[in-house]
Design a protein around this motif. Structure first.
Motif, short mmCIF file in Angstrom:
data_model
loop_
_atom_site.label_atom_id
_atom_site.label_comp_id
_atom_site.label_asym_id
_atom_site.label_seq_id
_atom_site.Cartn_x
_atom_site.Cartn_y
_atom_site.Cartn_z
N PRO A 5 145.22 61.66 35.95
CA PRO A 5 144.64 63.02 35.91
C PRO A 5 144.12 63.40 34.53
N GLN A 6 144.80 62.94 33.49
CA GLN A 6 144.32 63.27 32.15
C GLN A 6 143.15 62.40 31.75
N SER A 31 149.40 73.72 25.70
CA SER A 31 148.56 73.97 24.53
C SER A 31 148.62 75.43 24.08
N GLN A 32 149.20 76.28 24.92
CA GLN A 32 149.28 77.70 24.54
C GLN A 32 150.62 78.05 23.89
N TRP A 50 150.14 76.95 29.81
CA TRP A 50 149.87 75.53 29.54
C TRP A 50 150.51 75.15 28.21
N ASP A 66 148.12 60.13 25.54
CA ASP A 66 149.25 60.07 24.64
C ASP A 66 150.37 59.18 25.18
N ARG A 97 141.08 72.76 33.06
CA ARG A 97 141.76 74.05 32.97
C ARG A 97 142.99 74.00 32.08
N SER A 98 143.64 72.83 31.94
CA SER A 98 144.85 72.79 31.13
C SER A 98 144.52 72.71 29.64
N ALA A 99 143.22 72.66 29.31
CA ALA A 99 142.86 72.54 27.89
C ALA A 99 143.28 73.75 27.09
N GLY A 100 143.66 74.82 27.78
CA GLY A 100 144.19 75.97 27.06
C GLY A 100 143.16 77.05 26.84
N GLY A 101 143.58 78.10 26.15
CA GLY A 101 142.69 79.21 25.89
C GLY A 101 142.64 80.22 27.02
N ARG A 102 143.15 79.83 28.19
CA ARG A 102 143.17 80.78 29.30
C ARG A 102 144.63 81.08 29.65
N ALA A 103 144.94 82.35 29.76
CA ALA A 103 146.34 82.71 30.02
C ALA A 103 146.69 82.60 31.48
N ILE A 147 150.47 61.19 35.85
CA ILE A 147 150.41 61.60 34.45
C ILE A 147 149.16 61.06 33.76
#
Ligand SMILES: Nc1ncnc2c1ncn2[C@@H]1O[C@H](COP(=O)(O)OP(=O)(O)O)[C@@H](O)[C@H]1O
Ligand SMILES: [Mg+2]
Lengths: 268, 282
Positions: free
Chosen positions: B199-200, A148-149, A146, B175, B276-282, B196
């Motif tokens: 969804p956000q 953000s990563q 993503w 944004d 899920r796109s918020a990050g922190g997960r690979a 775009i």
């Protein structure tokens, strides 16, 4: 060489502030043009007028036989309906200072979005092409990540791949490395250098004098909405005629340039 | 020669550690358990006939009422979401007439109590005796606006006025740069909105939608006042006859709790999906 892009007397004002005072430029196919100039001189506005993100108050941009945003009928320019404008815009790749990746799409999702939605490519074809481009910018391994990563440099390389996926006629870069930590600038410039070498027509707004000197076929310096100096990089950078250009370049050149060829080779 | 300062004899690293006790936590916990126990006991010995609660919990009339409750909730929520997105996007339109219409809608429906709106919808026949759309409908308004229709309109239109503000805020927070990026890729305004922006926006407004759903389930009980036999109204009809007031109200409470619990669980999974796109997960 044949002309790829021409701007014809582009003028733009915001309120009382005349930001562009009639810009005439010409870029040939395969040429790299760097636009230098102090902050606020109208460089971003010029790029945004070229691809019609801003509607110019006067003048127009011409790209490969088309007037962007208008249809010439007789002696009149007719504003294009939004669909036809977007079709034109899709042929001008734009790379933004702040990347502007789609936050809800993976790296691969960002790159296939345009081809699938706008060019209506089947998914497999879009993915195949996207992976080639991601490989080219060194981001193939991160296809599933993503935005953000990613680091800033990685984001910008993805943004370049995303723009290239539309197979644009010209690539516009608006200070593509200005938002990056210094150690990440080199990897982005390296990608741009390869693009230039492959014959892509590029208009690059940048403060990276080293890049301009090395890669640009031509450099223009903009000050207060006017082009004050134009010519081959070596000439403009070494011996500017205009005193204001000389003082601007003096200030920029006084800054230590960390991103010349030598130390961009060792990138992570 | 280097002379290091003398090191004091330090204890070895693997000495046993005596952890700090937290007697305060134990006391507070014990107190709360005690109070809960007392409450349970009070309700157990209070004048509630629990067997009657159990008996009516699955009574057909109550279940049917709960079915209506769920249906009103669902329809009103869908109507509210549709109106919220429509008027929310209108509010951000370049067209000042559309912006004004959106503002007016919010002003009217957020500025009056929802119970009042329900009553007005239910009595709308007093203003417009006939519902006439050329070539489509021509009927008596009293027949068109049944209690169910009035409940869905009242709750849905009111909810839409809240969601308009939420959608406006959500869209506004996406944004600008991503919209410009979509433009330069050649995406039309509709494609940009659908693929775009919205969804956000969803990620930002889902928590609000979850609260709306929970709130709607509860507010649907207001329809009892306009003769709609949803669950609460059904329960009232029963206890007017058999006098088991508290027992039937408890039956309703149990079903509402069950409903809101299920909604909260659904909300959790939806938010996880969109987050899920918020990050922190690979
Ligand atoms: N959308 C806008 N509204 C009002 N003023 C603007 C807008 N965009 C740019 N400007 C102004 O136009 C001038 C030129 O801006 P810009 O093109 O971003 O310069 P540069 O990219 O060379 O730093 C600046 O003074 C800026 O404040
Ligand atoms: Mg700029």
């Amino acid at each position: 060489m044949t002309v790829a892009v021409r701007t014809v007397g582009i003028r733009k004002r915001f309120g009382d502030h005349e930001v562009l005072k009639g810009i005439d430029l010409e870029v040939s196919h395969g040429e790299v043009l760097c636009i230098l100039g102090p902050s606020g001189s109208g460089k971003s506005t010029l790029l945004r007028c070229i691809n019609h993100l801003e509607v110019p108050d006067g003048g127009y941009a011409w790209v490969d036989g088309q007037i962007i945003g208008y249809d010439l009928q007789g002696d009149r320019l007719h504003e294009l309906p939004v669909r036809r404008l977007r079709a034109q815009q899709s042929q001008l790749g734009m790379v933004f200072q702040h990347f502007n990746l789609f936050a809800h799409r993976t790296v691969l999702g960002n790159v296939i979005e345009g081809p699938m939605v706008v060019r209506r490519l089947p998914r497999e074809a879009a993915v195949k092409r996207a992976m080639e481009l991601l490989d080219m910018v060194g981001m193939a391994e991160k296809a599933g990540a993503w935005p953000s990563q990613l680091s800033g440099g990685q984001k910008q390389r993805v943004a370049i791949a995303r723009a290239l996926a539309m197979e644009p006629r010209v690539m516009l870069f608006d200070e593509p490395t200005s938002a990056l930590d210094p150690e990440l600038v080199g990897e982005v410039l390296e990608v741009m250098r390869r693009l230039a070498a492959s014959g892509t027509t590029m208009i690059v707004v940048t403060h990276e004098i080293g890049f301009a000197r090395e890669v640009a076929d031509r450099v223009v310096v903009m000050i207060d909405g006017e082009i004050r100096e134009s010519g081959p990089a070596a000439q403009v950078l070494a011996d500017p005629a205009d005193p204001r250009v000389r003082s601007f370049l003096g200030r920029v050149l006084a800054r230590p340039s960390e991103n010349t060829t030598e130390n961009t080779q060792q990138r992570g | 020669m280097t002379s290091t300062p003398p090191v004091p004899a330090l204890p070895p690293p693997d000495l046993p550690v005596r952890r700090l006790r937290h007697p305060g936590r134990w006391i507070a916990g014990a107190l709360v358990v005690l109070v809960l126990g007392l409450l349970l006991w009070a309700f157990a010995v209070g004048k509630i006939r629990w067997p009657i609660v159990g008996e009516f919990l699955t009574a057909p009339v109550i279940l049917k009422g709960f079915g209506w409750t769920l249906l009103i909730t669902l329809c009103a929520l869908v109507l509210g979401i549709v109106l919220g997105f429509a008027f929310g996007m209108m509010r951000l339109s370049a067209n000042p007439v559309l912006r004004f219409a959106s503002w007016l809608y919010v002003w009217v429906f957020r500025g009056t109590p929802v119970l009042l709106q329900l009553l007005i919808w239910f009595n709308i026949a007093l203003i417009f005796p006939r519902l006439y759309i050329p070539g489509l409908v021509d009927m008596k308004m009293v027949e068109a606006v049944t209690p169910f229709v009035a409940a869905v309109l009242g709750l849905g239109v009111n909810e839409g006025s809240y969601l308009t503000e939420v959608v406006r805020g959500g869209i506004g927070s996406v944004d600008r740069g991503q919209v410009e990026a979509a433009n330069t890729l050649g995406m039309t305004p509709g494609q940009t909105m659908r693929r775009i922006v919205l969804p956000q926006t969803m990620r930002l407004i889902l928590p609000v939608l979850g609260n709306s759903a929970v709130g709607m389930l509860k507010f649907s009980s207001l329809a009892a006042t306009i003769a709609m036999t949803e669950m609460l109204n059904a329960a009232q009809r029963i206890y007017f006859i058999n006098g088991a007031v508290i027992e039937l109200l408890f039956v309703c409470a149990i079903w509402y709790l069950a409903g809101t619990t299920v909604l909260s669980i659904g909300q959790y999974y939806l938010e996880r999906h969109f987050g899920r796109s918020a990050g922190g997960r690979a």
